[in-house]
Each structure stands twice: as structure tokens, then as C-alpha cells.
Design a protein around this motif. Structure first.
Motif, PDB file in Angstrom:
ATOM      1  N   ALA A 483       0.369  -1.211   0.063  1.00  0.00           N
ATOM      2  CA  ALA A 483      -0.151   0.075  -0.085  1.00  0.00           C
ATOM      3  C   ALA A 483       0.798   1.462   0.051  1.00  0.00           C
ATOM      4  O   ALA A 483       0.483   2.250  -0.755  1.00  0.00           O
ATOM      5  N   GLN A 484       1.978   1.122   0.735  1.00  0.00           N
ATOM      6  CA  GLN A 484       2.770   2.365   0.836  1.00  0.00           C
ATOM      7  C   GLN A 484       3.429   2.865  -0.294  1.00  0.00           C
ATOM      8  O   GLN A 484       3.759   3.761  -0.721  1.00  0.00           O
ATOM      9  N   MET A 485       3.806   1.677  -1.217  1.00  0.00           N
ATOM     10  CA  MET A 485       4.406   1.900  -2.458  1.00  0.00           C
ATOM     11  C   MET A 485       3.624   2.321  -3.658  1.00  0.00           C
ATOM     12  O   MET A 485       4.118   3.221  -4.669  1.00  0.00           O
ATOM     13  N   THR A 486       2.310   2.312  -3.363  1.00  0.00           N
ATOM     14  CA  THR A 486       1.398   2.935  -4.575  1.00  0.00           C
ATOM     15  C   THR A 486       0.970   4.066  -3.946  1.00  0.00           C
ATOM     16  O   THR A 486       0.342   4.990  -5.036  1.00  0.00           O
ATOM     17  N   VAL A 487       0.855   4.413  -2.812  1.00  0.00           N
ATOM     18  CA  VAL A 487      -0.051   5.690  -2.354  1.00  0.00           C
ATOM     19  C   VAL A 487       1.173   6.520  -1.960  1.00  0.00           C
ATOM     20  O   VAL A 487       1.953   6.118  -0.796  1.00  0.00           O
ATOM     21  N   THR A 492      -4.299   7.562  -5.147  1.00  0.00           N
ATOM     22  CA  THR A 492      -4.498   8.440  -4.043  1.00  0.00           C
ATOM     23  C   THR A 492      -5.033   7.507  -2.865  1.00  0.00           C
ATOM     24  O   THR A 492      -4.668   7.894  -1.614  1.00  0.00           O
ATOM     25  N   TRP A 493      -5.667   6.319  -3.314  1.00  0.00           N
ATOM     26  CA  TRP A 493      -5.969   5.197  -2.038  1.00  0.00           C
ATOM     27  C   TRP A 493      -5.733   4.091  -2.502  1.00  0.00           C
ATOM     28  O   TRP A 493      -5.648   3.806  -3.787  1.00  0.00           O
ATOM     29  N   CYS A 494      -5.654   3.220  -1.543  1.00  0.00           N
ATOM     30  CA  CYS A 494      -5.326   1.672  -1.900  1.00  0.00           C
ATOM     31  C   CYS A 494      -6.086   0.914  -1.013  1.00  0.00           C
ATOM     32  O   CYS A 494      -6.265   1.174   0.414  1.00  0.00           O
ATOM     33  N   ALA A 495      -6.389  -0.310  -1.437  1.00  0.00           N
ATOM     34  CA  ALA A 495      -6.926  -1.285  -0.578  1.00  0.00           C
ATOM     35  C   ALA A 495      -6.415  -2.615  -1.143  1.00  0.00           C
ATOM     36  O   ALA A 495      -6.349  -2.946  -2.233  1.00  0.00           O
ATOM     37  N   VAL A 496      -6.221  -3.581  -0.145  1.00  0.00           N
ATOM     38  CA  VAL A 496      -5.591  -4.657  -0.293  1.00  0.00           C
ATOM     39  C   VAL A 496      -6.713  -5.811   0.178  1.00  0.00           C
ATOM     40  O   VAL A 496      -6.820  -5.965   1.249  1.00  0.00           O
ATOM     41  N   TYR A 497      -6.925  -6.555  -0.770  1.00  0.00           N
ATOM     42  CA  TYR A 497      -8.080  -7.658  -0.499  1.00  0.00           C
ATOM     43  C   TYR A 497      -7.202  -9.086  -0.428  1.00  0.00           C
ATOM     44  O   TYR A 497      -6.275  -9.131  -1.389  1.00  0.00           O
ATOM     45  N   THR A 498      -7.242  -9.893   0.386  1.00  0.00           N
ATOM     46  CA  THR A 498      -6.536 -11.143   0.463  1.00  0.00           C
ATOM     47  C   THR A 498      -7.771 -12.489   0.270  1.00  0.00           C
ATOM     48  O   THR A 498      -8.627 -12.238   0.828  1.00  0.00           O
ATOM     49  N   LEU A 508     -10.957  -7.965   3.247  1.00  0.00           N
ATOM     50  CA  LEU A 508     -10.325  -6.393   3.348  1.00  0.00           C
ATOM     51  C   LEU A 508      -9.165  -6.623   4.356  1.00  0.00           C
ATOM     52  O   LEU A 508      -9.478  -6.603   5.500  1.00  0.00           O
ATOM     53  N   SER A 509      -8.083  -6.643   3.991  1.00  0.00           N
ATOM     54  CA  SER A 509      -6.835  -6.588   4.864  1.00  0.00           C
ATOM     55  C   SER A 509      -6.131  -5.447   5.301  1.00  0.00           C
ATOM     56  O   SER A 509      -5.583  -5.197   6.265  1.00  0.00           O
ATOM     57  N   TYR A 510      -6.037  -4.626   4.022  1.00  0.00           N
ATOM     58  CA  TYR A 510      -5.326  -3.079   4.545  1.00  0.00           C
ATOM     59  C   TYR A 510      -5.790  -2.119   3.719  1.00  0.00           C
ATOM     60  O   TYR A 510      -6.197  -2.152   2.448  1.00  0.00           O
ATOM     61  N   VAL A 511      -5.919  -1.036   4.265  1.00  0.00           N
ATOM     62  CA  VAL A 511      -6.475   0.105   3.402  1.00  0.00           C
ATOM     63  C   VAL A 511      -5.546   1.608   3.911  1.00  0.00           C
ATOM     64  O   VAL A 511      -4.965   1.735   5.039  1.00  0.00           O
ATOM     65  N   LEU A 603      -5.262  -6.176  -5.409  1.00  0.00           N
ATOM     66  CA  LEU A 603      -4.836  -4.798  -5.321  1.00  0.00           C
ATOM     67  C   LEU A 603      -5.758  -3.699  -5.901  1.00  0.00           C
ATOM     68  O   LEU A 603      -5.882  -3.795  -6.887  1.00  0.00           O
ATOM     69  N   THR A 604      -6.209  -2.832  -4.909  1.00  0.00           N
ATOM     70  CA  THR A 604      -7.464  -1.908  -5.468  1.00  0.00           C
ATOM     71  C   THR A 604      -6.847  -0.474  -5.313  1.00  0.00           C
ATOM     72  O   THR A 604      -6.452  -0.273  -4.414  1.00  0.00           O
TER      73      THR A 604
END
Length: 886
Positions: A483-487, A492-498, A508-511, A603-604
């Protein structure tokens, strides 16, 4: 003659004006350190234009040295008047180096060997390989852009109509910043341009007001720009009314009489950039051969000097096209590589920037009016609704569009629109086409330069991303890094689903959002939405659910503000704030995380309201998602295996320390090795029969899982044999036979085994057998220490053992200390704690409880040496409490 040759040679050698060197050890983390060293060095020298290339090349060459060659790497950076030379030397001169002239030996770029030299050949101005008897050195040189410092030039004489436009009262904001980047001076023109008074802004960082463009690989960050000796370019300033005013800025780094640095910033409105923009650094034409009145049609249309960046050139183009045809709006689109779509890259006069990076098809319909490949004039858009989707709901009625072509290939489309119908005819289309033909080549050249910068910046970005992802096997840390590498670099924002397994629903694992205050609201909104489908198809796909939820929330909020009763069918709308809705109201894309032919997550990436992704950014995100998926799956496998290993290891230790009536018992256990809970050392304390307890402390040869397997065999065999009624010698003799039966897997074992029986008079009787183990030590109340048993042969070596047991009586206040050799063999250099050191330590423990004795021994072992212990360690302390007097 020889002196003249030497003098000529000396004068031709480049003069080194700066030098920086560092040596990096042969470990993996040195590659990242070398990249940081080169980046910091070139940034400090003021050469940001070549940083990306230098970092990529250094990364590959240092990797060859510290990873593949396994030697230290010496990195030397040298600056000359024309360029920067970087030398990377390793200490493996015999290693074969592929030659540039042999394509067969170099191989492909995906191969490890020779890839650094391929990149040198592709990116460097010059490069080479040099050998010495002890070193091999690969060097490359990158020439600096032709921007002589302090050069002044004057533009040609232009007719009045060709001069740039400006307001009657040109305002130049003068803003001075201190060494921390905070505003220290703010003039009246700055007040007039942005609405803030000096009292409102002095002392605040410029970053609070600057809207800096974030494009990976193509722009310098504001913090870096403010540290450069001179900088010039465009950005935005957020005014008192909250609106962003595009400005053109010229920064100059100065220092006062006391040597303190500060930055002076001159700012004008973007459309008045000619007031500050530096002249082109090209030689003036020869007045004897050039007609002073001749003016380049391109310069007449675009202005002189032309912007040197693509966005600036495109924005200038649409502004000039609008003014030339007296239009109300203008826009410019660039074609994709396959020429099937057009991407909006610049506009003026439209209601908002929501169209930026949006895409429309080249062939929108039948006939010439539906194709961007031909000029077209629409006299009234209301007659054919949807003829120009880009202008829908903008109030524009008439429009003229012309193609931009280079060598017959479609590269873009330029359009000018007006609010009144019937404003344009074929004559205006011909004028606009003439202008488009003049700028098409310049736009294509700037676009290719931008793509090249993006490619190089993307390569540097992916190199660092791969290094960061490979540096951890922790699942949560991997998610955070993704997430930190994309934002905010990519989104502007990122959400990672596993996805735990194929039968499980995505979780939903990280926003992460670039504004930390919006993370909680964004997480709540996404938690109410059904997750995207885990489709393994590669590439980014649009996910409309977040923007639909944002739109529903906006409608709901508007109804409430008007005091109207309203409802919405969307489940997320009632509890979604308008700020959160705006944060996710733009384009949202989903990229699958596929590892080992299985979708393990998504990766959203999202943009704020009315914003879209560029295709180059999506391609970069796709490359990142492939690397992130493999790193996430590796972290998952490592976590699973670690959990299984630790569970099995914990089963080899007693579940809890047994309570023995009348005797204090305490145990401290430390297993050596990362991730190990059980090693070669072990202990046990268990009941045998009424009033009798068995205890053991042992050490299997070696550490890790192999030693732990023998540990499990020994512990369970001791319990079984002791409860069958066998005495100490018989128990150990049968255990010895069981170990030898393991054959090649057997390991020798030192073991102290005994039976403990508390007595009614407050003492305790012990029967012990010490088979090759460090002798147990008995501490009496008077402070004397003595061995409580004799040494006997260890187990797992000889078949026929003759062991015997010894009886020890612990009086009230006595302590029996049993340790493994991880305690006695604790070393620092040539020093060793040893049996004598442990004896001396135990003499200081008179009157301490069993737990205090064990803790004191542990502290002494840990403090004996600075390095952590490399051997397993077990400490078993037993103490008979003193009798309480009535």
C-alpha cells in the motif's frame, strides 16, 4: 616534444570537480545502501536529471559484486564539467564479463549475468570494464544536460500580435523560505494573487499551500526542488478560498551574511509564465544569413520559448487554439499506442478537470464526423446528442476538431468549442488544422520524451519495490509495503484484499489513503461493499462499486442539507461522509494478485472525484502487483510453516512446570536459532509414583529440528520407563539402546536424570545419574558449593553401559543447580565462563529462591559477552525451603 605531448594530454583530461566514495559489504542489504548513496550524492550535486539512470545502473553492478561475485563493492562517484562518472569495483577479477560485441554471450535482459552491462550499453553515454590483479572495475558515464549555469540569451524581435498575453497589472508574488521550508516573507502581490495576508502564512511550511504534481519518474518533489540551487517550473498554490491557482515559479537558493540558506520564490499566474520563464539556451541565429522579420509559424502559435515539458506544451496549445478561434473551451487528446483510443491530456474552459486522462474511441461512429482521423465541424451539438461525448453537459453547442498526425500516423486530436451554435465553418477548421500540423511533431517528440522518462523512472521504482518486498517475510508488513508503495505515487488510495483459499471470500486486509484522516472512513465504506470478484485475468479492470456508493452518499447528504426526506437503495450511503465519498468518487481499478497459478488477493487503486488513471500508471501498477503477489505468497507460506514448526516444537516441552510439595523448582529455557522454540537442550519434571518425582536435563548434539527430534524421543522414553518402575541406571541404559536404534539419525546425548523424594523432616532425597552431562552443583546454606554427582559415560555412543546412581540429600536452604553446556561454554573471544565461573557465581546466591538463582545465572550468561548466545541453554534450579520456626 615529450613535455608538450604530456601537457596537451593533461589539458584534455576532464577536471574532477567533486568526488564521493563508499564501500559496501557482500550482503544483500548493501544494494539498497549503494542506491541511496548514489541518489544522495547526485541530488547533493544538483543533478536530478540523471539520478534514475545512475541508480538503476549502480543497483545492477553492485548486485553483481555483492550477490553474484560475493565480494565487497567499492563505489566511486566523480563529477566533471560535462558529466558524472560512477565506478563499481569488486574483488573477483577472474569472473568472466560478457562483451558488448557478442550478443550470444550477453543473453537477454532477464538473465542475471551480463544484465548490468546491457543496461550500461542502453543508458550510459560511455561505459567500460577494467581489470587489475586484484579488482575488476565496471564504470559508466552519464553526460549532463546542456544547461550552462549563468547563460543569458535574448529572444528574437516579434510582432506585437505574437507577444504573450498578460493582464494590464502583472503581479509577481515574492515568497521567501527559511532553511526548513517555512515562509519568512510574503509580499503584497502574493496577498492579491492568493488571498492570504503575510500574518496568515509566515512561519508555515510552503507545502501547506503548494499543490505539487505527483508523477513517478518525471518530476522532482517539492522538498528536493527547494534544496536545488535553481529551479523553474509549474505547480499550484491553494488560495484562501480553497481553490488552486496554477502558477509558474522560479526558485533561487541563497544564503545570508551568517551563512544560513534560504529560498526565494517568484510566482506568477500560469498563463503569464513568459514573465519568468527562462529563454531557450540555444545560439542566436546568424544575423547575416537570417531574416530578422521571419517568424517560425510554430513559435507564432505556441509562443516563444515553447514549454519543454509535455503537460506545459499541451496546456499552452489548447489555450492558444481557444484564443485563435475565439472559442469558449478547447481540449487536446493523445492517441494510445494502438491508435484505437484517445486520452484527454489537456483542456481549458471546461467545467472541471474531470475529463483528464479519460478515454474515448478513435472511431466513435460511422462517417467522417465520427472519426478523429478527419477534421470535423459540428454546428449544433443539440441536433446530434452524444456526437462529442467529451462535451456532454458542458453547455457547448458548436465544436471544430482536427487530427494531429506525424508521418501519416494519428497521434492526437485538437478541438475548440463554443457555447453558441454555428460558430465554426470549414475555414476555421483549415486554420486549426494548419496550427495542428505545426505542433504535431513537437507534441509527439515531447510525448516520447515523457514516455522515456516514465520508463526510466518506472524501472527505478520497480527495482526499489522488489528490494523492499524481498526484505521481509512478514505478511502484515508485506501488505503495508504494497500500500505504501502505491500511495501517493500511483494512486490516491489503496485497498488490499486477500483470499485465504479458493473457497473463501476475499477479505479486506489493508487500507491506505494519502490523507490519514480519511483512512477510517474509507475502511468503513469498503467494509460495507461486496468485495470485487477474484478474477485471475491479468491487467487492471474498472470497479464501479466505490464510486456508485460515493454518488449515493453525495445525494443523501444533499437531501439532508436541504431538509428533505430522502432515501437511497445503496447500503453504504447513510453512514458515508461527504469527505469519504469525494475521496473514492473517481476511477477505481482492481488488479489481481496471482501467485503460483492462484489468485491470493486483489490490489485496488482509487482516485478522488472525477479523476482517472493514466495507462502508463496502470501498466506500472500491473508490474508492481506481480512482484507484490509473489512476496505476499512467500510471506503466507513462511508464516504457515513457522506456525506448524513452532506448534510441533512446543509439543516437545512440558506443558507446564510441575509443582513439587516441599521443594521450590524453577526452569529457564532458551533455544538458539531464529524461529526455534525447542533445540537440542531439554528438561522435564514429572511424577513417577506417590511421593516421588522424576527430573531430567539433557543436551542432544547439535541444534535445530534434527536435535529436537532426539529431544522428543528422550523425554517421552524417560517418562515411560520411569513409570514402569525402572531405576535411574536402567532407564538410561534402555534410552541409550533406543537412541542407537535410530541408526544414521542417532545423535549422542548428555543427560542428568534423577528421582526426587521430599522428606517429612523438610529435606529432600535425590538419586541422580550424570551421563556425560555438566555436573549438578549443590549450594549449602553456609555458601559452599560442591559437585553433587560423579561424571559417567554419555548416551548414544557405546552399546554396553554400566551406570550407577548416587544419593544426594538436600537440607533445608540447600540449592541444586543443573545446567546445560550452553551456560558453562558461554564465550567471548578466548574467555569462557566454565565450571569454575559458574561455581563462583553460585556462591553469591545464598538465601535466594530457586527462581532468583536461575534468573541470576541467566543474567550472568547474557552479560558475559556482547554477542547473543549461539547455543541452546537450559537452567534447572531446585531449592528446599528453610523450616519456619514457631
Amino acid at each position: 616534444m615529450g613535455e608538450q605531448i604530456a601537457e596537451t594530454y593533461t589539458t584534455r583530461r576532464p577536471v574532477i570537480t567533486a568526488r564521493a566514495a563508499a564501500t559496501f559489504e557482500p550482503v544483500g542489504r548493501s544494494v539498497a545502501s549503494a542506491r541511496a548513496f548514489v541518489r544522495d550524492t547526485l541530488q547533493g550535486w544538483g543533478h536530478p536529471d540523471i539520478i534514475d539512470d545512475a541508480v538503476v545502473l549502480t543497483s545492477e553492478l553492485v548486485t553483481n559484486a555483492v550477490v553474484h561475485a560475493g565480494t565487497a563493492a567499492d563505489v566511486l562517484c566523480m563529477r566533471t564539467g560535462t558529466g558524472v562518472r560512477v565506478e563499481v569495483a569488486d574483488r573477483y577479477p577472474e569472473r568472466e564479463v560478457p562483451l558488448q560485441s557478442s550478443a550470444r554471450r550477453i543473453g537477454g535482459v532477464d538473465r542475471e549475468g551480463g544484465r548490468g552491462l546491457l543496461l550500461c550499453a542502453a543508458l550510459a553515454t560511455r561505459w567500460g570494464v577494467e581489470y587489475t590483479p586484484t579488482h575488476k572495475q565496471v564504470w559508466f558515464q552519464l553526460d549532463l544536460p546542456d544547461r550552462p549555469a549563468g547563460t543569458r540569451s535574448a529572444g528574437p524581435a516579434l510582432p506585437t500580435e505574437a507577444l504573450p498575453l498578460a493582464d494590464p497589472r502583472v503581479r509577481v508574488a515574492v515568497v521567501q523560505l527559511d532553511r526548513t521550508g517555512s515562509i519568512s516573507a510574503w509580499n503584497d502581490d502574493a496577498d492579491a494573487l492568493f488571498g492570504f495576508t503575510a500574518d496568515q502564512v509566515v512561519g508555515k511550511p510552503l507545502t501547506d499551500f503548494a499543490a505539487w504534481p505527483h508523477t513517478p519518474g518525471t518530476s522532482t518533489g517539492i522538498a528536493e526542488a527547494l534544496r536545488l540551487s535553481r529551479w523553474e517550473g509549474s505547480y499550484g498554490i491553494r488560495g484562501a478560498d480553497g481553490r488552486i491557482t496554477p502558477v509558474y515559479a522560479s526558485h533561487l537558493r541563497v544564503r545570508d551574511n551568517e551563512g544560513a540558506p534560504s529560498t526565494v520564490c517568484l510566482l506568477v499566474r500560469e498563463e503569464e509564465r513568459a514573465v519568468l520563464q527562462s529563454m531557450q539556451r540555444t545560439p542566436a541565429p546568424d544575423s547575416g544569413t537570417t531574416d530578422r522579420t521571419a517568424v517560425d509559424p510554430f513559435e507564432v502559435f505556441i509562443g516563444s520559448p515553447a514549454p519543454d515539458d509535455l503537460d506545459g506544451l499541451l496546456q499552452r496549445t489548447v489555450e492558444r487554439a481557444r484564443d485563435m478561434l475565439d472559442g469558449d473551451a478547447a481540449y487536446l487528446l493523445l492517441a494510445t499506442d494502438d491508435e484505437t483510443e484517445l486520452e484527454v491530456r489537456a483542456s481549458t474552459g471546461l467545467p472541471s478537470a474531470r475529463q483528464r486522462f479519460a478515454r474515448v474511441p478513435v472511431e466513435a461512429g460511422t462517417g467522417r464526423y465520427g472519426s478523429a482521423r478527419m477534421p470535423a465541424v459540428h454546428e449544433d451539438l443539440t441536433v446530434i446528442p452524444g456526437a462529442v461525448p467529451l462535451l456532454a453537459d458542458t453547455g457547448m453547442r458548436s465544436v471544430v476538431t482536427v487530427p494531429l498526425k506525424v508521418e501519416g500516423r494519428l497521434t492526437g486530436s485538437l478541438g475548440v468549442a463554443a457555447e453558441a451554435p454555428g460558430r465554426y465553418s470549414n475555414e476555421e477548421a483549415l486554420r486549426l488544422q494548419f496550427a495542428a500540423d505545426r505542433i504535431a511533431l513537437a507534441v509527439e517528440r515531447a510525448r516520447l520524451n515523457e514516455l522515456e522518462r516514465l520508463r526510466r523512472g518506472s524501472l527505478s521504482f520497480l527495482v526499489e519495490a522488489s528490494d523492499l518486498l524481498a526484505g521481509t517475510l512478514d505478511r502484515d508488513q508485506t501488505l503495508a509495503l504494497m500500500a505504501q508503495m502505491t500511495v501517493p505515487t500511483l494512486a490516491t488510495w489503496c485497498a488490499v484484499y486477500t483470499v485465504a483459499d479458493p473457497a473463501s471470500e476475499p477479505e479486506l486486509s489493508y487500507v491506505l489513503h494519502e490523507d490519514e484522516d480519511r483512512i477510517d472512513g474509507l475502511k468503513t465504506l469498503l467494509g460495507k461493499l461486496a468485495p470485487p470478484d477474484p478474477v485471475p485475468t491479468p491487467g487492471a479492470r474498472v470497479w464501479t462499486a466505490p464510486s456508485e456508493a460515493a454518488q449515493a452518499a453525495t445525494v443523501r447528504g444533499s437531501l439532508r442539507s436541504l431538509g428533505l426526506a430522502g432515501s437511497t437503495d445503496h447500503p453504504a450511503a447513510p453512514s458515508t461522509s461527504l469527505a469519504t465519498a469525494a475521496a473514492v468518487g473517481g476511477e477505481t481499478v482492481v488488479l489481481p494478485l496471482v501467485a503460483r497459478n492462484r489468485v491470493i488477493g486483489m490490489l485496488t487503486l482509487g482516485k478522488p472525484t472525477d479523476d482517472h488513471f493514466r495507462q502508463e500508471i496502470l501498466e506500472l501498477a500491473e508490474d508492481l502487483s506481480r512482484r507484490a503477489a509473489l512476496a505476499l505468497d512467500n510471506a503466507r507460506l513462511y508464516s504457515e510453516r513457522t506456525a506448524i514448526s513452532q506448534s510441533l516444537q512446543r509439543s516437545l516441552l512440558p506443558p507446564e512446570l510441575l509443582h513439587v510439595p516441599g521443594v521450590e523448582v524453577d526452569v529457564i529455557y532458551r533455544a538458539a536459532g531464529e524461529g526455534n522454540e525447542v533445540g537440542g537442550d531439554f528438561y522435564d519434571l514429572f511424577p513417577i509414583r506417590d511421593g516421588a518425582y522424576g527430573f531430567a536435563i539433557g543436551d542432544v548434539c547439535g541444534t535445530g529440528p534434527e536435535a529436537a527430534a532426539v529431544t522428543g524421543l528422550a523425554r517421552h522414553a524417560l517418562r515411560l520407563l520411569a513409570r514402569e518402575g525402572y531405576g535411574g541406571p536402567a532407564v538410561l541404559e534402555r534410552l541409550n539402546a533406543a537412541i542407537l536404534d535410530e541408526g544414521a539419525r542417532s545423535r549422542f546425548l548428555t543427560l542428568l536424570y534423577g528421582e526426587l523424594r521430599p522428606q517429612e523432616d523438610g529435606s529432600a532425597v535425590l538419586k541422580v545419574v550424570c551421563a556425560g552431562h555438566p555436573l549438578p552443583l549443590r549450594l549449602r546454606q553456609d555458601g559452599t558449593v560442591e559437585a553433587a554427582a560423579d561424571p559417567q559415560p554419555l548416551l548414544g555412543v557405546m552399546e554396553d553401559l554400566e551406570l550407577y546412581e548416587q544419593t544426594v540429600t538436600l537440607e533445608p536452604g540447600d540449592v541444586l543447580l543443573c545446567v546445560t553446556d550452553g551456560v558453562t561454554e558461554r564465550r567471548e573471544g578466548t574467555r569462557m565462563l566454565g565450571d569454575d565461573g559458574l561455581t563462583d557465581l553460585l556462591t553469591t546466591c545464598t538465601g535466594l529462591t530457586a527462581g532468583a538463582v536461575a534468573a541470576r545465572v541467566l543474567r550472568a550468561v547474557e552479560r558475559f559477552a556482547a554477542e547473543p548466545a549461539s547455543d541452546d541453554m537450559a537452567i534447572l534450579a531446585m531449592r528446599v525451603p528453610e523450616l519456619e520456626l514457631d
